[in-house]
Write a protein that holds these residues in place. Sequence first.
Motif, PDB file in Angstrom:
ATOM      1  N   UNK A 136       0.842  -1.203   0.000  1.00 56.81           N
ATOM      2  CA  UNK A 136       0.000   0.000   0.000  1.00 56.81           C
ATOM      3  C   UNK A 136       0.875   1.250   0.000  1.00 56.81           C
ATOM      4  N   UNK A 137       1.956   1.217   0.793  1.00 54.31           N
ATOM      5  CA  UNK A 137       2.853   2.372   0.859  1.00 54.31           C
ATOM      6  C   UNK A 137       3.457   2.675  -0.513  1.00 54.31           C
ATOM      7  N   UNK A 138       3.954   1.635  -1.177  1.00 52.61           N
ATOM      8  CA  UNK A 138       4.578   1.852  -2.489  1.00 52.61           C
ATOM      9  C   UNK A 138       3.545   2.375  -3.496  1.00 52.61           C
ATOM     10  N   UNK A 139       2.307   1.858  -3.402  1.00 53.87           N
ATOM     11  CA  UNK A 139       1.258   2.302  -4.324  1.00 53.87           C
ATOM     12  C   UNK A 139       0.941   3.796  -4.144  1.00 53.87           C
ATOM     13  N   UNK A 140       1.021   4.255  -2.882  1.00 55.11           N
ATOM     14  CA  UNK A 140       0.714   5.664  -2.610  1.00 55.11           C
ATOM     15  C   UNK A 140       1.865   6.607  -2.932  1.00 55.11           C
ATOM     16  N   UNK A 141       3.060   6.031  -3.161  1.00 52.55           N
ATOM     17  CA  UNK A 141       4.234   6.871  -3.371  1.00 52.55           C
ATOM     18  C   UNK A 141       4.910   6.543  -4.695  1.00 52.55           C
ATOM     19  N   UNK A 142       4.497   7.243  -5.750  1.00 53.97           N
ATOM     20  CA  UNK A 142       5.052   6.953  -7.082  1.00 53.97           C
ATOM     21  C   UNK A 142       6.552   7.207  -7.181  1.00 53.97           C
ATOM     22  N   UNK A 143       7.101   8.038  -6.281  1.00 53.28           N
ATOM     23  CA  UNK A 143       8.540   8.307  -6.348  1.00 53.28           C
ATOM     24  C   UNK A 143       9.380   7.068  -6.028  1.00 53.28           C
ATOM     25  N   UNK A 144       8.714   5.994  -5.540  1.00 50.28           N
ATOM     26  CA  UNK A 144       9.453   4.780  -5.195  1.00 50.28           C
ATOM     27  C   UNK A 144       9.753   3.893  -6.410  1.00 50.28           C
ATOM     28  N   UNK A 145       9.300   4.291  -7.612  1.00 48.72           N
ATOM     29  CA  UNK A 145       9.362   3.367  -8.758  1.00 48.72           C
ATOM     30  C   UNK A 145      10.785   2.953  -9.145  1.00 48.72           C
ATOM     31  N   UNK A 146      11.728   3.877  -9.128  1.00 47.31           N
ATOM     32  CA  UNK A 146      13.098   3.502  -9.500  1.00 47.31           C
ATOM     33  C   UNK A 146      13.697   2.520  -8.515  1.00 47.31           C
ATOM     34  N   UNK A 147      13.397   2.755  -7.239  1.00 46.39           N
ATOM     35  CA  UNK A 147      13.877   1.833  -6.203  1.00 46.39           C
ATOM     36  C   UNK A 147      13.273   0.441  -6.425  1.00 46.39           C
ATOM     37  N   UNK A 148      11.983   0.413  -6.753  1.00 46.03           N
ATOM     38  CA  UNK A 148      11.306  -0.878  -6.955  1.00 46.03           C
ATOM     39  C   UNK A 148      11.856  -1.607  -8.186  1.00 46.03           C
ATOM     40  N   UNK A 149      12.175  -0.844  -9.229  1.00 46.48           N
ATOM     41  CA  UNK A 149      12.785  -1.461 -10.420  1.00 46.48           C
ATOM     42  C   UNK A 149      14.125  -2.098 -10.063  1.00 46.48           C
ATOM     43  N   UNK A 150      14.919  -1.371  -9.269  1.00 42.10           N
ATOM     44  CA  UNK A 150      16.207  -1.941  -8.849  1.00 42.10           C
ATOM     45  C   UNK A 150      15.976  -3.223  -8.049  1.00 42.10           C
ATOM     46  N   UNK A 151      15.016  -3.156  -7.116  1.00 44.42           N
ATOM     47  CA  UNK A 151      14.744  -4.288  -6.223  1.00 44.42           C
ATOM     48  C   UNK A 151      14.317  -5.526  -7.018  1.00 44.42           C
ATOM     49  N   UNK A 152      13.532  -5.290  -8.064  1.00 38.46           N
ATOM     50  CA  UNK A 152      12.995  -6.413  -8.850  1.00 38.46           C
ATOM     51  C   UNK A 152      14.109  -7.170  -9.581  1.00 38.46           C
ATOM     52  N   UNK A 153      15.159  -6.457  -9.984  1.00 37.34           N
ATOM     53  CA  UNK A 153      16.201  -7.151 -10.752  1.00 37.34           C
ATOM     54  C   UNK A 153      17.425  -7.514  -9.906  1.00 37.34           C
ATOM     55  N   UNK A 154      17.466  -7.062  -8.634  1.00 41.55           N
ATOM     56  CA  UNK A 154      18.656  -7.281  -7.802  1.00 41.55           C
ATOM     57  C   UNK A 154      18.797  -8.743  -7.386  1.00 41.55           C
ATOM     58  N   UNK A 155      19.964  -9.308  -7.677  1.00 36.68           N
ATOM     59  CA  UNK A 155      20.281 -10.661  -7.238  1.00 36.68           C
ATOM     60  C   UNK A 155      21.384 -10.567  -6.194  1.00 36.68           C
ATOM     61  N   UNK A 156      21.100 -10.894  -4.922  1.00 34.13           N
ATOM     62  CA  UNK A 156      22.175 -10.829  -3.925  1.00 34.13           C
ATOM     63  C   UNK A 156      23.303 -11.801  -4.303  1.00 34.13           C
TER      64      UNK A 156
END
Lengths: 174, 330
Positions: free
Chosen positions: B151-171
């Motif tokens: 819900x937090x991410x949905x309310x905050x569009x400025x988080x999109x770049x962070x979410x893109x990084x998170x989606x492709x990040x492989x530890x």
Amino acid sequence: MSNTQKFSLSMRLFHWAMAALIISMLAAGLLMVRSLEPWQLTILTVHKAFGVVAAVLVIARLVNRFFHQIPALPNDLSNLQKFVAQAAHWLLYLLLFAMPISGYLMQYFAARPADVFGWFRLPAALNVDIQTYALFRELHGWLALALVALVALHIAAALHHHFIRKDNVLKSML
Amino acid sequence: MKKRYLALLLTPIAGVAAQQLSEQAPKVTAQQFVNLQQGETAHPGFRRAHAKGICVTGEFRSNGKLVEYSEASLFETGAIPFTGRFSVAGNNPTAPDLKAPVRSFALSFATSSTEQWRIAMNTPPVMAVKDPHTFYQQIQAIQAGSEAIQAFFAEHPETSEFLNWKAQYQPSGSFAAEIYNSINAFYLVNSAGEKQAVRWAMQPSVAVSADNLEGVDALHEEITHRVAKENVVFDWVFTLANDEDDENNPTQAWPDSRKQIIAGQVVITAVTPQLEGECHGINYDPLVLPTGIEATRDPILRARSAAYAESYRRRAKEALMGELEEPGNE
């Protein structure tokens, strides 16, 4: 009865300049340890730089004091009241030294060189000593609260002299 | 006259209403922030965030390429020692390494009695949010669980770049194989007083798979064994902003086409458990800067000094009072 009715001009200037500085420093200090706003870093930097100014001023003020006669306390004060008044003033001086010294030492042991108006930087330890830092950090905080209390007492006493006792004490500093 | 007093009485109410209407996150203090980070049970003597870590020492070998951009003596050609720290996100000094979503690398350069530089870097290249008060809400949402954070991410569009990084990040399988980012931007300032906004990253020189890693201290054991055999080397890469980039917004990465300069190599030569190492006493406040480096107005960067100071004050006092307990791995 002393024939000096007022503090000398230099003493009055020192008093009021330092009053403004100390109240600003206390307010800045209490605010900057809580605030997450972008100006926090600016206040922090300025607070440290003005700490050096305060240390220099209190030394100069004390030196100046020895060259001037001080108005005597009103004769109607008891010996105990006179003693308390003098003790409170020397305690104020003590705190005015202890505040910048403890502030500097907490920076020193946290290995944080403080920038002074871009003119120079105060040296700090190369390696951190976290326990000694903690000692001076806590001391700086407690001394600040003690200074707030003593300044409040000082102001209350000055107003008491002026409005209740109706004597010359407050006027001698104006 | 009466009307004026009435208006004065209503001012605070109007102020509160205005703040709620503007949808800004309510203001929090450094104390509230650190309370949230440390959680309900503090671990006396440890950092309130990134509590689990390991001390490293080594040197930065500068190639001199940043001398024209910054007065910092560190960038002159030569080698300068550092005390650093690898860590994982979280408040628990015994947390399992592999569960932490973020890994970190911190550096402290004690160049002289008047010049110190502290650096704190993380694996994400950007922040999810732009200011400390919204960051507080993000941490609250993370602690509340997956629904709250969605819900937090949905309310905050400025988080999109962070979410893109998170989606492709492989530890990776090693602290030595991660990219560590400054996230916030700083200014390099040269002797002519010219300012250049930069971000930087530590680029690893090895690739390590996470496939065979296991155990609570997997990353700590891996880096200890690795450094016993060989030096761990990172390239220190600076990215220079141009006029189109906003150096005060930590949620936006700058385009790949921006000029990059490798300032030299960060070489790790030794590892020490954190309670025995020099790094434990250091507050890696990224606003401790040498001459030639300055902070931007980025609100997240500017909030870090007060928050780090509060965490540091708490654990320093605990260290002074002898409350630090070495945790067993239960």
